[in-house]
Write an enzyme that holds these catalytic residues in place. Structure first.
Site, short mmCIF file in Angstrom:
data_model
loop_
_atom_site.label_atom_id
_atom_site.label_comp_id
_atom_site.label_asym_id
_atom_site.label_seq_id
_atom_site.Cartn_x
_atom_site.Cartn_y
_atom_site.Cartn_z
N ILE A 32 0.95 -1.00 0.03
CA ILE A 32 0.07 0.13 0.15
C ILE A 32 1.39 1.10 0.01
CG2 ILE A 32 -1.56 1.00 1.52
CD1 ILE A 32 -3.40 -1.11 2.07
N ASP A 80 13.49 0.87 12.47
CA ASP A 80 12.07 0.50 13.63
C ASP A 80 11.97 1.22 13.75
OD1 ASP A 80 10.93 -0.95 15.45
OD2 ASP A 80 11.77 -2.42 16.05
N LYS A 140 7.10 12.59 15.56
CA LYS A 140 8.85 13.31 15.94
C LYS A 140 10.12 13.55 15.44
CE LYS A 140 9.12 15.05 20.76
NZ LYS A 140 8.35 15.86 20.73
N SER A 157 -4.05 4.37 8.49
CA SER A 157 -5.15 4.32 10.62
C SER A 157 -5.98 2.12 9.65
CB SER A 157 -5.83 5.29 10.80
OG SER A 157 -6.95 4.26 11.18
N LYS A 175 -5.05 0.91 15.91
CA LYS A 175 -5.30 2.48 15.10
C LYS A 175 -6.43 3.42 16.12
CE LYS A 175 -3.37 0.36 11.49
NZ LYS A 175 -2.05 0.85 10.83
N ILE A 204 -7.79 -4.68 1.30
CA ILE A 204 -7.20 -4.37 -0.34
C ILE A 204 -6.50 -5.44 -1.11
CG2 ILE A 204 -5.52 -2.75 -1.24
CD1 ILE A 204 -8.07 -0.88 0.25
#
Ligand code: COA
Length: 286
Positions: A32, A80, A140, A157, A175, A204
């Protein structure tokens, strides 16, 4: 590449709308997010893709470089998202090579099917850490660039927390947190000119997620109101819209791209029996 060759010419988007811009994508080697990145590149952006696996990330970056003449794509492997310093290093590399970051897609995610009984505390934590803490860490680490460039953020999400979805306790909880993070950031960062939205894909086709989650269920598409599974092109189009100037006044939203699927709720099928059996089994591990 997954977008059709004529996507740019048959789509409603204007060539070059993201020229001079840079998109930074965690999970960018996944199906995606890679196609979201491809769409942005085809429309003029340069990109950095961030992933855990060296080979997968490098190969995806190499493929993405080919989608537009002159496209620059930085590969940031061995990152990561649970470690903010690891993302900060990828940000430094991206800014060093591409000069800036305008758009951020926080797409890195982990998922597997597990009933509550078999879901260990550490398994729950792993997914919440990747999906939720990882999303926080991504923004961040990119914050200086977003602030300087009045950028935009897109969280990936899901719809799993809109109702009770079995075997997805960990992802639904993560989520739900991502949506809360997105909404609050939209409010806090709006005055800085930074827009923040979330995109919630439904099922999807041809993704690792659907292979893991739908398994052998071949009829899922026909039970969706629009009558088919989604495509990564559907997600790419929504991504382009939310980053484009057409969405200049759109922030703090969750764009659901699921063909109306979640309104159908949870389809029973064989699940209640399976859930009962799995939760009845004696499991000693916490
Ligand atoms: N069912 C139940 N528990 C599982 C599991 C499964 N299918 N897969 C992993 N776990 C548990 C592990 O047993 C471990 O818990 P434990 O320490 O109590 O035994 C915990 O999850 C962490 O597993 P580990 O493999 O150490 O974590 P990781 O950080 O390397 O991997 C995952 C993260 C588990 C989310 C892994 O599935 C992953 O990396 N996925 C990324 C790709 C992906 O999911 N893409 C789909 C996106 S929709």
């Amino acid at each position: 590449m997954v977008l059709e060759d004529n996507w740019l010419h048959s789509s409603v988007w204007k060539q070059g709308i993201f020229a001079g811009k840079v998109v930074f994508v965690t999970g960018g080697a996944g199906t995606i997010c890679k196609d979201q990145t491809e769409a942005m590149i085809r429309l003029g952006a340069d990109a950095a893709i961030v992933g855990r696996n060296q080979q997968k990330t490098d190969v995806a970056a190499e493929e993405l470089r080919k989608v537009r003449n002159g496209a620059k794509v930085v590969s940031c492997p061995n990152v990561d998202v649970r470690d903010v310093h690891s993302i900060a290093e990828a940000v430094r590399k991206t800014v060093g090579e591409l000069g800036r970051i305008d758009f951020v897609i926080a797409g890195a995610a982990g998922n597997f099917l597990a009933d509550f009984n078999h879901l260990s505390s550490n398994a729950f934590k792993s997914v919440v850490d990747i999906d939720l803490l990882g999303s926080f860490n991504t923004v961040k680490a990119c914050f200086d660039q977003l602030r300087s460039n009045r950028g935009a953020v897109l969280f990936v999400s899901a719809t799993l927390h809109y109702y009770g979805v079995p075997f997805q306790i960990h992802v639904g909880a993560a989520k739900a947190g991502v949506d809360a993070l997105s909404n609050a950031l939209a409010v806090e960062l709006g005055p800085l000119g930074i827009r923040v939205n979330a995109l919630a894909p439904g099922p999807i086709a041809n993704t690792e997620g659907i292979r893991r989650l739908a398994g052998k269920n071949k009829t899922l598409g026909s039970s969706i109101p629009i009558g088919r599974l989604g495509t990564t092109t559907d997600i790419a189009n929504s991504t382009v819209y939310l980053f484009s100037s057409a969405a200049a006044y759109v922030t703090g939203t969750v764009q659901v791209v699921d063909g109306g699927n979640w309104h159908m709720g949870y389809r029973k099928g064989e699940y209640p029996v399976k859930i009962l059996e799995m939760n009845q089994e004696k499991v000693t591990k916490l």
